[in-house]
Write a protein that holds these residues in place. Structure first.
Motif, PDB file in Angstrom:
ATOM      1  N   THR A  69       0.829  -1.201   0.000  1.00 13.04           N
ATOM      2  CA  THR A  69       0.000   0.000   0.000  1.00 13.04           C
ATOM      3  C   THR A  69       0.863   1.251   0.000  1.00 13.04           C
ATOM      4  OG1 THR A  69      -1.718  -1.186   1.231  1.00 13.04           O
ATOM      5  CG2 THR A  69      -1.869   1.212   1.197  1.00 13.04           C
ATOM      6  N   LEU A  70       1.958   1.216   0.740  1.00 16.91           N
ATOM      7  CA  LEU A  70       2.862   2.361   0.801  1.00 16.91           C
ATOM      8  C   LEU A  70       3.443   2.659  -0.584  1.00 16.91           C
ATOM      9  CD1 LEU A  70       4.257   4.434   2.622  1.00 16.91           C
ATOM     10  CD2 LEU A  70       6.082   2.771   2.975  1.00 16.91           C
ATOM     11  N   GLU A  71       3.799   1.616  -1.327  1.00 11.65           N
ATOM     12  CA  GLU A  71       4.315   1.809  -2.682  1.00 11.65           C
ATOM     13  C   GLU A  71       3.266   2.486  -3.562  1.00 11.65           C
ATOM     14  OE1 GLU A  71       5.755  -1.702  -4.511  1.00 11.65           O
ATOM     15  OE2 GLU A  71       7.482  -1.923  -3.175  1.00 11.65           O
ATOM     16  N   LYS A  72       2.033   2.035  -3.452  1.00 10.03           N
ATOM     17  CA  LYS A  72       0.956   2.632  -4.247  1.00 10.03           C
ATOM     18  C   LYS A  72       0.729   4.085  -3.845  1.00 10.03           C
ATOM     19  CE  LYS A  72      -1.511  -1.770  -4.865  1.00 10.03           C
ATOM     20  NZ  LYS A  72      -2.755  -2.529  -4.530  1.00 10.03           N
ATOM     21  N   LEU A  73       0.813   4.348  -2.541  1.00 13.56           N
ATOM     22  CA  LEU A  73       0.602   5.710  -2.055  1.00 13.56           C
ATOM     23  C   LEU A  73       1.709   6.634  -2.560  1.00 13.56           C
ATOM     24  CD1 LEU A  73      -1.024   7.652  -0.263  1.00 13.56           C
ATOM     25  CD2 LEU A  73       0.440   6.985   1.645  1.00 13.56           C
ATOM     26  N   GLN A  74       2.946   6.180  -2.503  1.00 16.72           N
ATOM     27  CA  GLN A  74       4.046   7.008  -2.977  1.00 16.72           C
ATOM     28  C   GLN A  74       3.939   7.284  -4.466  1.00 16.72           C
ATOM     29  OE1 GLN A  74       7.168   4.501  -1.392  1.00 16.72           O
ATOM     30  NE2 GLN A  74       7.494   5.839   0.363  1.00 16.72           N
ATOM     31  N   ALA A  75       3.462   6.281  -5.215  1.00 18.05           N
ATOM     32  CA  ALA A  75       3.250   6.486  -6.646  1.00 18.05           C
ATOM     33  C   ALA A  75       2.135   7.500  -6.885  1.00 18.05           C
ATOM     34  CB  ALA A  75       2.911   5.154  -7.318  1.00 18.05           C
ATOM     35  N   ALA A  76       1.085   7.418  -6.079  1.00 16.16           N
ATOM     36  CA  ALA A  76      -0.032   8.353  -6.219  1.00 16.16           C
ATOM     37  C   ALA A  76       0.400   9.771  -5.866  1.00 16.16           C
ATOM     38  CB  ALA A  76      -1.191   7.911  -5.321  1.00 16.16           C
ATOM     39  N   VAL A  77       1.265   9.888  -4.852  1.00 17.87           N
ATOM     40  CA  VAL A  77       1.773  11.203  -4.468  1.00 17.87           C
ATOM     41  C   VAL A  77       2.617  11.793  -5.590  1.00 17.87           C
ATOM     42  CG1 VAL A  77       3.339  12.420  -2.891  1.00 17.87           C
ATOM     43  CG2 VAL A  77       1.671  10.787  -1.987  1.00 17.87           C
ATOM     44  N   SER A  78       3.481  10.976  -6.179  1.00 17.93           N
ATOM     45  CA  SER A  78       4.355  11.471  -7.254  1.00 17.93           C
ATOM     46  C   SER A  78       3.558  11.917  -8.466  1.00 17.93           C
ATOM     47  CB  SER A  78       5.356  10.382  -7.652  1.00 17.93           C
ATOM     48  OG  SER A  78       4.702   9.281  -8.278  1.00 17.93           O
ATOM     49  N   LYS A  79       2.393  11.306  -8.672  1.00 23.67           N
ATOM     50  CA  LYS A  79       1.522  11.682  -9.792  1.00 23.67           C
ATOM     51  C   LYS A  79       0.511  12.762  -9.409  1.00 23.67           C
ATOM     52  CE  LYS A  79       1.687   7.010 -11.784  1.00 23.67           C
ATOM     53  NZ  LYS A  79       0.890   5.789 -12.097  1.00 23.67           N
ATOM     54  N   ASN A  80       0.565  13.182  -8.137  1.00 25.69           N
ATOM     55  CA  ASN A  80      -0.400  14.158  -7.620  1.00 25.69           C
ATOM     56  C   ASN A  80      -1.831  13.658  -7.812  1.00 25.69           C
ATOM     57  OD1 ASN A  80      -0.982  16.533  -6.250  1.00 25.69           O
ATOM     58  ND2 ASN A  80      -1.269  17.692  -8.148  1.00 25.69           N
ATOM     59  N   ASP A  81      -2.014  12.331  -7.651  1.00 27.58           N
ATOM     60  CA  ASP A  81      -3.336  11.707  -7.807  1.00 27.58           C
ATOM     61  C   ASP A  81      -4.020  11.687  -6.444  1.00 27.58           C
ATOM     62  OD1 ASP A  81      -5.565  10.122  -8.222  1.00 27.58           O
ATOM     63  OD2 ASP A  81      -4.503   8.609  -9.415  1.00 27.58           O
TER      64      ASP A  81
END
Length: 225
Positions: A69-81
């Motif tokens: 989940t943390l990996e997905k969250l960091q990816a979402a943050v980097s995409k400003n999603d």
């Protein structure tokens, strides 16, 4: 003025820091901690089979799922999603909370005979009248949890007193109530059902035979500092 998107993103970041003490951008992956004793060490109170399953399967799953989940969250943050960040918060709380709770739980237990130090004993007597009264009160709360969850002894830094609270599912105590966790009783069925079947009260009563008062005393001292 801040946009609604920026306000919401800040709220997501604050929630992550509140749960785990770090922002999603810099949070590190977690690892499964080793037990401070053998799987069979708490017998006959908690069987080897329960401890093995509880640690190697259940706690390990929380760690694995938290990291994913943390990996997905960091990816979402980097995409400003922002939508994805919000959607991931329940999984972050559940799996991260499960990891936090169990990491405390293992340390709260011991095969050795221990007793509260003078400071903890005084605090328990001041708040509950006696150690037995404390045991009875937290046991009643633990047995009364509907479904899955935890009963906790926590420290309230505002009132400088001990408090008993319950949390549903894997909600972490401090992030949920503000209380600093000192001692927790896991009342999910996987913590006791193989041995105690549906008699949760017998499990809760027995767990005081393996409580690590030394650990609880150290946690109180740290909470007060």
């Amino acid at each position: 003025m801040l946009s609604l998107r920026n306000v919401a993103a800040s709220a997501v970041k604050r929630n992550t820091i509140k749960l785990f003490g770090t922002s999603s951008q810099c949070a590190q992956k977690s690892t499964l901690p080793e037990l401070p004793y053998e799987y069979s060490a708490l017998e006959p109170v908690i069987s080897r089979d329960i401890m093995t399953l509880h640690h190697q399967k259940h706690h390990a799953a929380y760690v694995t799922n938290y990291n994913a989940t943390l990996e997905k969250l960091q990816a979402a943050v980097s995409k400003n999603d922002l939508s994805a960040q919000i959607q991931l918060q329940p999984a972050l709380k559940f799996n991260g909370g499960g990891h936090v709770n169990h990491s405390i739980f293992w340390q709260n237990l011991t095969p050795d005979t221990t007793k509260p130090d003078a400071s903890l004993e005084e605090a328990l007597k001041l708040r509950f009248g006696s150690i037995e009264n404390f045991k009875n009160e937290i046991s009643t709360k633990a047995v009364g949890v509907q479904g899955s969850g935890w009963a906790w002894l926590g420290y309230d830094k505002t009132s400088k007193s001990l408090q008993i609270a319950t949390c549903a599912n894997q909600d972490p105590l401090q992030a949920t109530t503000g209380l600093i966790p000192l001692f927790g009783i896991d009342v999910w069925e996987h913590a006791y059902y193989l041995q105690y079947k549906n008699v949760r009260a017998d499990y809760v009563k027995a767990i005081f035979d393996v409580i690590n008062w030394n650990d609880v005393s150290k946690r109180l001292a740290a909470a007060k500092s």
